[in-house]
Design a protein around this motif. Structure first.
Motif, short mmCIF file in Angstrom:
data_model
loop_
_atom_site.label_atom_id
_atom_site.label_comp_id
_atom_site.label_asym_id
_atom_site.label_seq_id
_atom_site.Cartn_x
_atom_site.Cartn_y
_atom_site.Cartn_z
N ALA A 75 0.83 -1.21 0.00
CA ALA A 75 0.00 0.00 0.00
C ALA A 75 0.86 1.26 0.00
N GLU A 76 1.88 1.27 0.83
CA GLU A 76 2.76 2.45 0.89
C GLU A 76 3.50 2.66 -0.42
N THR A 77 3.92 1.57 -1.04
CA THR A 77 4.60 1.67 -2.34
C THR A 77 3.66 2.26 -3.38
N ALA A 78 2.43 1.78 -3.40
CA ALA A 78 1.44 2.33 -4.35
C ALA A 78 1.18 3.80 -4.06
N GLU A 79 1.12 4.14 -2.79
CA GLU A 79 0.89 5.54 -2.40
C GLU A 79 2.04 6.44 -2.88
N ARG A 80 3.27 5.98 -2.71
CA ARG A 80 4.43 6.77 -3.16
C ARG A 80 4.43 6.94 -4.68
N ARG A 81 3.92 5.93 -5.40
CA ARG A 81 3.84 6.02 -6.86
C ARG A 81 2.68 6.90 -7.30
N GLY A 82 1.83 7.27 -6.36
CA GLY A 82 0.67 8.09 -6.70
C GLY A 82 -0.53 7.28 -7.15
N ASP A 83 -0.48 5.98 -6.97
CA ASP A 83 -1.59 5.11 -7.35
C ASP A 83 -2.54 4.97 -6.16
N VAL A 84 -3.43 5.94 -6.02
CA VAL A 84 -4.33 6.00 -4.88
C VAL A 84 -5.29 4.81 -4.88
N ASP A 85 -5.77 4.40 -6.05
CA ASP A 85 -6.71 3.28 -6.12
C ASP A 85 -6.07 1.99 -5.59
N GLN A 86 -4.84 1.74 -6.00
CA GLN A 86 -4.16 0.54 -5.55
C GLN A 86 -3.85 0.61 -4.05
N ALA A 87 -3.45 1.77 -3.59
CA ALA A 87 -3.18 1.95 -2.16
C ALA A 87 -4.44 1.72 -1.35
N LEU A 88 -5.55 2.30 -1.79
CA LEU A 88 -6.82 2.10 -1.08
C LEU A 88 -7.22 0.63 -1.09
#
Length: 131
Positions: A75-88
């Motif tokens: 989730a944190e990796t997705a968040e850092r990439r800006g992929d909010v949908d994947q992080a959520l």
């Protein structure tokens, strides 16, 4: 009188042991699927494997905590990439995995709380990006 009682208790103990061995094996299999998916760069396979390992909850199993930590990292990796949908998706998956398990007390309350905070912060960002 004592012999039937011993037989019943032995059968119950053996049944419980077989159940624990079975759940432990299935939990390990799912955890390894998560690891395999993560190594292959397949987010959904990793997420599903780790979530399933948590749902096969056994008290004191190190795989539950390891799976939670891996989902959090995804989730944190997705968040850092800006992929909010994947992080959520990852934060919600982690939270629901613990909500889906039951024991004498609710497991993973600290993870649930951390996920709630992250989800609350990310939902407005996602809604702001919607067309």
């Amino acid at each position: 009188m004592a012999r039937p009682l011993i037989t019943i208790l032995t059968a119950l103990l053996l049944s419980m042991l077989l159940l624990i061995v079975n759940v432990n094996h299935r939990q390990k299999t799912q955890y390894l699927e998560g690891v395999k998916g993560e190594k292959a760069g397949d987010f959904m396979v990793a997420l599903t494997g780790y979530e399933s390992a948590i749902r096969m909850y056994l008290p004191f199993s190190s795989r539950v905590e390891a799976s939670a930590a891996r989902i959090w990292a995804l989730a944190e990796t997705a968040e850092r990439r800006g992929d909010v949908d994947q992080a959520l998706a990852a934060y919600r998956s982690l939270r629901s995995a613990f909500y889906g398990t039951r024991w004498l007390q609710q497991p993973g309350t600290d993870w649930i709380s951390r996920c709630d905070k992250k989800i609350a912060a990310l939902v407005p960002i996602r809604k702001g990006n919607q067309p």
